[in-house]
Design a protein around this motif. Structure first.
Motif, short mmCIF file in Angstrom:
data_model
loop_
_atom_site.label_atom_id
_atom_site.label_comp_id
_atom_site.label_asym_id
_atom_site.label_seq_id
_atom_site.Cartn_x
_atom_site.Cartn_y
_atom_site.Cartn_z
N ILE A 33 0.84 -1.19 0.00
CA ILE A 33 0.00 0.00 0.00
C ILE A 33 0.88 1.24 0.00
O ILE A 33 1.81 1.36 0.79
N GLU A 34 0.55 2.17 -0.91
CA GLU A 34 1.30 3.43 -1.02
C GLU A 34 0.35 4.60 -0.85
O GLU A 34 -0.46 4.89 -1.74
N PRO A 35 0.40 5.27 0.27
CA PRO A 35 -0.44 6.47 0.45
C PRO A 35 0.01 7.58 -0.51
O PRO A 35 1.18 7.97 -0.51
N ILE A 36 -0.94 8.07 -1.33
CA ILE A 36 -0.64 9.15 -2.28
C ILE A 36 -0.99 10.50 -1.66
O ILE A 36 -0.22 11.46 -1.73
N SER A 37 -2.16 10.54 -1.07
CA SER A 37 -2.60 11.76 -0.38
C SER A 37 -3.51 11.31 0.76
O SER A 37 -3.66 10.11 1.02
N GLU A 38 -4.12 12.27 1.41
CA GLU A 38 -4.95 11.94 2.56
C GLU A 38 -6.13 11.06 2.18
O GLU A 38 -6.54 10.19 2.93
N ASN A 39 -6.67 11.27 0.96
CA ASN A 39 -7.86 10.52 0.54
C ASN A 39 -7.57 9.56 -0.60
O ASN A 39 -8.50 9.07 -1.24
N CYS A 40 -6.31 9.31 -0.88
CA CYS A 40 -5.97 8.44 -2.02
C CYS A 40 -4.89 7.45 -1.62
O CYS A 40 -3.83 7.85 -1.12
N ILE A 41 -5.18 6.17 -1.85
CA ILE A 41 -4.22 5.10 -1.57
C ILE A 41 -4.17 4.19 -2.79
O ILE A 41 -5.20 3.82 -3.35
N ARG A 42 -2.94 3.83 -3.23
CA ARG A 42 -2.76 2.94 -4.36
C ARG A 42 -1.99 1.69 -3.91
O ARG A 42 -1.35 1.69 -2.85
N ALA A 43 -2.07 0.63 -4.73
CA ALA A 43 -1.38 -0.63 -4.44
C ALA A 43 -0.26 -0.82 -5.46
O ALA A 43 -0.52 -0.75 -6.67
N CYS A 44 0.96 -1.07 -4.98
CA CYS A 44 2.13 -1.23 -5.86
C CYS A 44 2.57 -2.68 -5.87
O CYS A 44 2.76 -3.30 -4.82
N CYS A 45 2.73 -3.25 -7.08
CA CYS A 45 3.18 -4.65 -7.22
C CYS A 45 4.65 -4.73 -6.82
O CYS A 45 5.49 -3.97 -7.31
N ASN A 46 4.96 -5.67 -5.95
CA ASN A 46 6.34 -5.83 -5.47
C ASN A 46 7.28 -6.35 -6.55
O ASN A 46 8.49 -6.20 -6.44
N GLN A 47 6.71 -6.98 -7.63
CA GLN A 47 7.55 -7.54 -8.68
C GLN A 47 7.82 -6.55 -9.80
O GLN A 47 8.96 -6.27 -10.13
N CYS A 48 6.77 -6.03 -10.40
CA CYS A 48 6.96 -5.17 -11.58
C CYS A 48 6.87 -3.68 -11.25
O CYS A 48 7.08 -2.85 -12.14
#
Length: 673
Positions: A33-48
């Motif tokens: 999980i990568e917090p982008i802003s207070e109301n936005c969270i994205r998921a980052c693939c550990n491989q690519c």
């Protein structure tokens, strides 16, 4: 592998991040999980490293698209593992049907599936620095593209370590290991002996390598590099004595020096005199500091062997060409092997081409070739292209040469052991070399006399310089004591043997007496009416001791030797019969067990048995080259050079510093079955 396409899959279980609630979906083993802003969270693939939507405000994207990414081969990392028919370490198989009706209630896991990876940055930097030290890798190896590719394959988040960080880690290891060694040196019950060797860099800079030899509290012989010091002007008469003084000061060993071993070829007579004077100052109580060994045992043997090989240079060149003719062609080697089988030559030796830099390889080449001389002679008649065969007379001379080279080889081979031998081991082989060469010079064979006479002259200088040290050391072996010295000297010196034996006996007792004096508290003398005055309280106007002083001194010494109404430890030890001879006898172990019986003599034994005779490490005993720094080491500064060379030596004595401990790995991989 089937994946559910239901967009609402797992929404109930992963609707909104909550720090008080553990995420149960298996996708979080492969996404971060990568917090982008207070109301936005994205998921980052550990491989690519591709980023996916997860939550924006109150809108949740769920985990189905994340599962499709890792389960259907969309992810390049997962697809690469599948193409190689290997279980993916980043994407375990997910057994989910398309309609979701057969979805298992518990997550399926491969037995060796990787659950999490934890990288300990400090441990990683420490292990990287140790790798640099132990294998002489360049400090900027982490910047090399090949290493970066390898490291990122193991751990994609790998970041390049700066040279400054590596240098800091190297110095930290050096200072920590130095403190451990200093604690060991300062705690030894006996004394320390030093050896000095000279190294040269590609820039013609000279360095002095000082190595300490001592017996520790567990009666184990230690051989540790202490200093690697740059010497700007090695031709100076005081350069080496200053280096020794700096070493003693650095290791707080002033007054604790026993003997000093150097190589005569590196140090002129004036410089040796200055070192002897320093030894007298630092160790005035032990034989007036005169235990200076002027020659390196390994280099003396190497020099004599090279002289012998030069005497037969032409014949040896013929043998070398013969061996090359056979070994550099498969056809010739097969022909040679067939001839050997037909002639039924019993030799089990294999031909080898020698290394001109190492005289022992030339000796082994000659031994193997001489045992196969009949095959070479037959090859000469059956192969018209082979034209360099030695004559039978030359083969006989090669066999004679090998006989005397074997004496030197056996004597030097003792030094190649990873564990440095105690000094008593050297007496027998040194005596044997001297005795055999001495008798060879009066041989009726002209070739033998001509070969061995110059060899004896060179070895005699070494024997005369070191025979007292060798004899005292072998007396400290309870299997031999004075008996072996008496027999050996009688065979060498004949009617004059008693004189030489007396020198050894007097040296033993003088050395023992000085150890006795050191073990006693400062004496007090009776002056006048029962007034006790300590020896150090001498009036300033009484610079020279008077007759009364010498009278008191004689009383003091006689009290040491005879006041106990018993024989000294040395005399008691010598009068007891020698132990039965055993090849695997542990002389240091015997003294450890008998330390309480011989408290003073055991201290003397610890010093004598640790006297080093060679200045070379085991891997350089047979090397005929000068000690040269390679290009990489030559580019380092003096401080970093000393740190790397010293720490490399020290780390080999601590297994915890070589093998990564199981509880503190650099990369900790947690697995679940």
């Amino acid at each position: 592998m089937s994946i559910s396409t239901n967009e609402n899959d797992s929404l109930n279980s992963d609707t909104k991040p909550n720090k008080h609630r553990r995420k149960k979906s298996m996708v979080w083993e492969h996404f971060t999980i990568e917090p982008i802003s207070e109301n936005c969270i994205r998921a980052c693939c550990n491989q690519c490293k591709k980023s996916f939507a997860y939550m924006s405000g109150s809108k949740n994207s769920g985990t189905s698209h994340l599962k499709r990414h890792i389960g259907t081969g969309i992810c390049p990392g997962s697809r690469h593992n599948q193409e190689n028919d290997q279980p993916s370490t980043s994407a375990p198989r997910i057994n989910i049907s398309v309609n979701g009706t057969n979805r298992p209630r518990k997550r399926f896991r491969e037995p060796n599936a990787v659950a999490s990876i934890y990288l300990d940055g400090d441990s990683c930097s420490h292990e990287y620095a140790k790798m640099i030290i132990q294998h002489d890798y360049p400090l900027n190896m982490a910047e090399h593209s090949g290493f970066i590719g390898f490291a990122q394959t193991i751990y994609p988040q790998f970041s390049v370590t700066s040279v400054g960080t590596v240098q800091e880690q190297l110095m930290n290891i050096y200072f920590r290991e130095k403190q451990k060694l200093m604690d060991l040196v300062n705690g030894i019950p006996g004394r320390i002996s030093l050896t000095m060797d000279l190294w040269t860099s590609n820039q013609s800079l000279d360095y002095v390598l000082l190595t300490g030899h001592f017996i520790d509290n567990d009666w184990k012989l230690q051989r540790r590099i202490l200093n690697f010091i740059e010497v700007p002007f090695p031709d100076s008469d005081t350069a080496f004595s200053n280096a020794v003084a700096a070493c003693l000061n650095d290791w707080s060993s002033k007054g604790n020096l026993f003997t000093f071993t150097l190589d005569r070829s590196h140090v002129n007579e004036i410089a040796r005199g200055n070192i002897r004077g320093l030894l007298s100052i630092e160790n005035s109580l032990i034989l007036n500091g005169q235990l200076l060994i002027n020659s390196c045992y390994a280099r003396v043997l190497s020099s004599i062997a090279q002289d012998a090989l030069r005497t037969m240079k032409g014949t040896i060149e013929k043998v070398r060409h013969s061996v090359k003719y056979v070994k550099t062609s498969e056809v010739n080697e097969d022909r040679f092997t067939n001839l050997k089988e037909k002639l039924q030559v019993p030799s089990s030796k294999n031909l080898m081409i020698d290394d001109l830099r190492k005289w022992d390889s030339t000796y082994q080449m000659l031994v193997a070739a001489s045992e196969l001389k009949e095959v070479f002679s037959c090859l000469d008649t059956s192969d018209p292209d082979y034209k360099s065969t030695p004559s039978m007379e030359e083969w006989e001379q090669v066999e004679i040469l090998c006989k005397y080279l074997k004496l030197l080889y056996d004597a030097a081979n003792i030094l190649t052991s990873p564990v440095y031998p105690t000094t008593n081991i050297f007496f027998h082989d040194a005596f044997k070399v001297y005795f055999e060469l001495m008798h060879a010079t009066v041989s009726p064979d002209f070739f033998v006399r001509n070969l061995t006479k110059p060899l004896l002259e060179k070895f005699t200088k070494y024997w005369e310089d070191c025979n007292l040290v060798l004899a005292v050391a072998v007396v400290m072996d309870p299997r031999f004591k004075m008996k072996l010295v008496e027999i050996s000297f009688s065979r060498i010196h004949g009617e004059d043997a008693d004189t030489w034996i007396k020198i050894v006996d007097e040296g033993l007792h003088e050395l023992y007496l000085e150890y006795v004096v050191q073990s006693l508290p400062p004496p007090t003398f009776l002056v006048g009416n029962d007034t006790l005055v300590k020896t150090e309280m001498v009036q300033e106007d009484s610079l020279l001791p008077n007759d009364e002083f010498f009278s008191d001194f004689d009383i003091y010494i006689s009290g040491i030797m005879g006041g106990q109404h018993m024989k000294s430890e040395l005399d008691q030890y010598l009068e007891e019969p020698p132990l039965p001879r055993k090849q695997d006898f542990d002389v240091l172990g015997w003294w450890r067990l008998n330390e309480s019986k011989y408290p003073t003599l055991s201290k003397m034994a610890s010093g004598v048995l640790s006297i080093p005779l060679s200045t070379l490490p085991p891997d350089s005993v047979f090397d005929t080259r000068e000690r040269k720094l390679d290009s990489y080491r030559s580019s380092l500064g003096p401080a970093m050079l000393q740190a790397i060379i010293s720490a490399k030596d020290w780390l080999q004595y601590d297994s915890s510093e070589i093998t990564v401990a199981a509880d503190t790995p650099t990369i900790i991989v947690k697995k679940e079955s």
